[in-house]
Design a protein around this motif. Structure first.
Motif, PDB file in Angstrom:
ATOM      1  N   GLN A  65     -33.937  -8.285   0.543  1.00 58.01           N
ATOM      2  CA  GLN A  65     -34.885  -8.737   1.560  1.00 58.01           C
ATOM      3  C   GLN A  65     -35.185  -7.648   2.587  1.00 58.01           C
ATOM      4  O   GLN A  65     -36.327  -7.509   3.028  1.00 58.01           O
ATOM      5  CB  GLN A  65     -34.358  -9.989   2.267  1.00 58.01           C
ATOM      6  CG  GLN A  65     -34.295 -11.210   1.366  1.00 58.01           C
ATOM      7  CD  GLN A  65     -33.904 -12.449   2.132  1.00 58.01           C
ATOM      8  OE1 GLN A  65     -33.393 -12.383   3.256  1.00 58.01           O
ATOM      9  NE2 GLN A  65     -34.139 -13.609   1.534  1.00 58.01           N
ATOM     10  N   THR A 465     -29.249 -18.945   8.300  1.00 56.17           N
ATOM     11  CA  THR A 465     -30.553 -18.627   7.735  1.00 56.17           C
ATOM     12  C   THR A 465     -31.227 -17.533   8.554  1.00 56.17           C
ATOM     13  O   THR A 465     -30.800 -17.201   9.660  1.00 56.17           O
ATOM     14  CB  THR A 465     -31.442 -19.874   7.736  1.00 56.17           C
ATOM     15  OG1 THR A 465     -31.683 -20.268   9.105  1.00 56.17           O
ATOM     16  CG2 THR A 465     -30.773 -21.021   6.992  1.00 56.17           C
ATOM     17  N   THR A 466     -32.321 -16.992   8.010  1.00 58.11           N
ATOM     18  CA  THR A 466     -33.093 -15.998   8.755  1.00 58.11           C
ATOM     19  C   THR A 466     -33.605 -16.557  10.080  1.00 58.11           C
ATOM     20  O   THR A 466     -33.553 -15.856  11.103  1.00 58.11           O
ATOM     21  CB  THR A 466     -34.260 -15.482   7.897  1.00 58.11           C
ATOM     22  OG1 THR A 466     -33.719 -14.844   6.738  1.00 58.11           O
ATOM     23  CG2 THR A 466     -35.114 -14.490   8.671  1.00 58.11           C
ATOM     24  N   PRO A 492     -38.798 -14.351  13.747  1.00 57.12           N
ATOM     25  CA  PRO A 492     -39.201 -15.006  12.493  1.00 57.12           C
ATOM     26  C   PRO A 492     -40.210 -16.114  12.734  1.00 57.12           C
ATOM     27  O   PRO A 492     -40.257 -16.716  13.812  1.00 57.12           O
ATOM     28  CB  PRO A 492     -37.875 -15.560  11.954  1.00 57.12           C
ATOM     29  CG  PRO A 492     -37.046 -15.785  13.171  1.00 57.12           C
ATOM     30  CD  PRO A 492     -37.418 -14.696  14.128  1.00 57.12           C
TER      31      PRO A 492
END
Length: 732
Positions: A65, A465-466, A492
């Motif tokens: 990623q 999580t991101t 994000p």
């Protein structure tokens, strides 16, 4: 069968193989390896293109990623502005649509100029600088070939970054010399307000051991412990990667550095001629130690990853010496830096030459963590606790509870930042604290910032999580807005929005992330290649509701408001929000003056529960002190009762954070909160609810509680017996 390779995620591109300083502790030019003499002075465009293609190919195959690339040297600035610009663009074009690119450069700083920084800003290249402390410490090693000091030029470079390009300032790297005063070095580094400090042990092996004045076996540990203890006493003003890695690994997390912990190495060096090499630190071992025989023109990165040298650094515990495997601190130490284990005749199958130092340092930090109180000590007067047990909460009581809640909020944010390991965002929070501590405290104690921090601390870091890890950048952006800092951060996009806690959210459909730029107390968000301010139609601000001197945030957008175990409503229409405002205003008017005074100090946020939460009567969360969730559709009388009941429950939750009333039993805590909430609205209860209150208090009184809990339960029981009978009922 060969084990699967560990893919590379970190790439060091040697864009220049010469240096403009002559540091006598340099592992490239002053240690055993001399391969630099036969390499091109700078990397060619052709080599850069092949390297970029190999990196993109590798990232695509392994579905990586984020790829981390560092321009390095020698001194990378010797490659020149335009060459570095071309290299940056070459890399970004290659990985576009494949992975994100975290691009950095590490420099000695003496050539850094506004022209370089403007280019780095255009190409989004973060800048780290090497400096060994104050002038005395820095000039012990970091000199020009003619012996002239580099200190003034390095300070000029760091000041340029810090004051004019803060979003590029990545941190400082300091190589330890135990002859330097550790406190003087620490204070000099902290004064430069870096986003992060890396302390490095000087490269050494068992064949060429490190300097140890007067034969002190743990001279480096002693030096670092002095710095650590001062750093902790100062409240950890900047992240220090070595210390935070030890703290993380001691509690089961991953190290942030290859020199500690058992995480497999995922770093490869690409030299100016395109050769793949192992970590630069191996140059201190023997001539040719980092070489693999592979290069970007003839070999893929998968082929390089299969080289035995890389495999030897990816075996975790099994790859260490027997002595290391038996050590109780091996999870934190990991055998130390691979290069530091070398000894002629046994290669790298040894403990680190710094073994004694690492054992003492890690032991000290682990012991410090164990004896450190989880939160600052706050004590409440017995009379205050007794008065609260009788069912009343005054504004004075709330003031006594808010101070420890703020301490818990600050501690939760610090722990979350350690888990997330976003040094750039943490540095913004440090600067915000210096600019306006009260404003930062107000943000960190926002209920849903606390809920986010609590999640980060409560779950396995690998399961975050991101959106979780990226939310620290959003918090940092809001901190910058509130304190007037000028920064740019990337946050994000979560379900088509970027979220700025306590401010609102900006629609960013189709994007994975967006840039937020703060300046002079305002902000703008770049979405779809355009900048949008608070006046944009894409912006959905947090609104205000209430009256009677109490203005509360109506937060129906924060992603961490979903902390009640009940479904929450998404963004209300303007009409629905206006209607809710009228209900809340009327409900507050129905409360007593004392109730409103207490809420004015202890309630900040209201969040609507979803209409699908059938039977819900409101909710609070211990992780979100200062917020209450109320059901949509309630009238003013019901809303007034729920506000009073759940506000009291929240204050008891804050008291339970300070005082063990339930012996650590979650069920007993729940019963206490249920009873306390009902007691606060006893005058409004019917016979059935009054009976439930009496039964609950009886169950609490019969429970095996600690002494403080029994006293509190007794006061509750007394308060219940003094309640007037419900309207319309008759004594038997």
């Amino acid at each position: 069968m060969r084990p699967p390779i560990v893919p590379f995620r970190q790439f060091v591109l040697k864009v220049a193989s010469r240096c403009d300083l002559a540091c006598d502790h340099c592992y490239v030019y002053e240690h055993a390896d001399t391969s630099w003499r036969g390499r091109p002075v700078v990397m060619s465009d052709e080599t850069a293109v092949r390297a970029a293609d190999r990196i993109a190919e590798h990232a695509a195959e392994h579905r990586i990623q984020t790829t981390h690339v560092v321009f390095h040297g020698g001194e990378p600035l010797l490659a020149g502005i335009e060459r570095l610009r071309r290299f940056a663009r070459t890399l970004r074009r290659a990985v576009e649509g494949v992975c994100d690119l975290d691009l950095r450069i590490h420099t000695n700083g003496v050539l850094l100029s506004r022209a370089f920084c403007d280019m780095f800003a255009d190409e989004d290249v973060k800048v780290g600088v090497s400096i060994d402390g104050d002038r005395v410490a820095n000039d012990r090693h970091r000199l020009y070939a003619n012996g002239r000091s580099s200190y003034d030029q390095v300070i000029r470079a760091i000041t340029l970054l810090r004051d004019h390009y803060p979003h590029l300032y990545a941190g400082l790297l300091c190589t330890i010399d135990v002859r330097n005063d550790p406190i003087a070095v620490y204070e000099a580094l902290v004064a430069l307000r870096p986003p992060r400090v890396d302390f490095l042990l000087p490269h050494a092996t068992w064949d060429t051991p490190p300097l140890r004045p007067a034969g002190r076996d743990t001279a480096y540990a002693d030096w670092l412990i002095t710095v650590h203890d001062r750093w902790r006493a100062d409240g950890r003003p900047v992240p220090v990667r070595m210390f935070e890695s030890i703290i993380l690994t001691a509690s089961g997390g991953d190290s942030q550095t290859e020199s500690l912990g058992l995480r497999p190495s995922d770093l490869v060096v690409i030299e100016t001629d395109g050769s793949y090499e192992q970590a630069d630190s191996l140059k201190t071992s023997f001539d040719g130690a980092p070489a693999t025989g592979y290069d970007v023109f003839r070999h893929s990165l998968n082929e390089a990853a299969g080289h035995p040298g890389f495999a030897a650094r990816q075996g975790g515990l099994d790859s260490l010496s027997e002595e290391c495997r038996r050590c109780p601190l091996v999870a934190s130490c990991g055998g130390g830096l691979y290069a530091h284990r070398y000894r002629t005749g046994s290669g790298f199958a040894n403990p680190s030459v710094y073994c004694a130092d690492l054992f003492r340092l890690i032991s000290h930090l682990v012991a410090y963590e164990r004896r450190r109180p989880a939160t600052p000590v706050h004590r409440l007067p017995v009379a205050t606790v007794d008065a609260m047990a009788s069912g009343s909460v005054t504004s004075d009581d709330v003031a006594l509870l808010r101070a420890p809640q703020l301490s818990r909020a600050r501690l939760a944010a610090r722990r979350a930042a350690t888990v997330v390991a976003d040094e750039e965002s943490w540095s913004i929070l440090v600067d915000a604290e210096r600019a306006d501590r009260a404003a930062l405290d107000d943000l960190l104690s926002h209920p849903y910032v606390r809920a986010w921090a609590a999640r980060c601390a409560a779950v396995d870091p690998a399961s975050l999580t991101t959106p979780d890890t990226g939310h620290l950048a959003a918090v940092a952006a809001v901190a910058a807005v509130r304190t007037g800092l000028a920064v740019k951060v990337t946050v994000p996009v979560v379900q088509d929005f970027i979220h700025l806690p306590a401010l609102g959210r900006m629609r960013a459909a189709g994007e994975d992330r967006a840039d937020v730029e703060a300046h002079d107390g305002s902000f703008a968000v770049r979405v779809g290649g355009r900048w949008h301010s608070e006046d944009s139609g894409l912006w959905e601000p947090v609104r205000l509701v209430g009256g009677a001197g109490i203005r509360l945030l109506l937060d129906d957008v924060d992603p961490y408001r979903d902390c009640y175990g009940l479904p929450v409503e998404d963004r209300l229409s303007a009409e629905t929000a206006a209607g809710w405002d009228e209900v809340v205003r009327a409900a507050l008017d129905l409360l007593t003056d004392d109730q409103r005074a207490a809420m004015r100090d202890g309630l900040r946020v209201l969040t609507p529960l979803s209409a699908s939460a059938t039977g819900a009567t409101g909710a609070t969360s211990r992780a979100a002190y200062g917020a209450i969730a109320l059901p949509l559709g309630a009238g003013p009388e019901t809303a007034a009762r729920l506000l009073a009941e759940h506000f009291h429950r929240a204050q008891l939750g804050a008291l339970l954070d300070l005082l063990d009333l339930a012996g650590g039993d979650a069920n007993h805590e729940r019963l206490l909160c249920d009873a306390y909430g009902l007691l606060s609205v006893a005058a409004l209860l019917g016979e059935e609810e009054r009976a439930r209150l009496t039964t609950t208090v009886g169950r609490i009184s019969d429970a095996p509680l600690p002494a403080a809990g029994h006293r509190f339960a007794a006061k509750l029981a007394e308060a219940v017996t003094r309640l007037p009978l419900p309207a319309g009922s008759r004594p038997e």
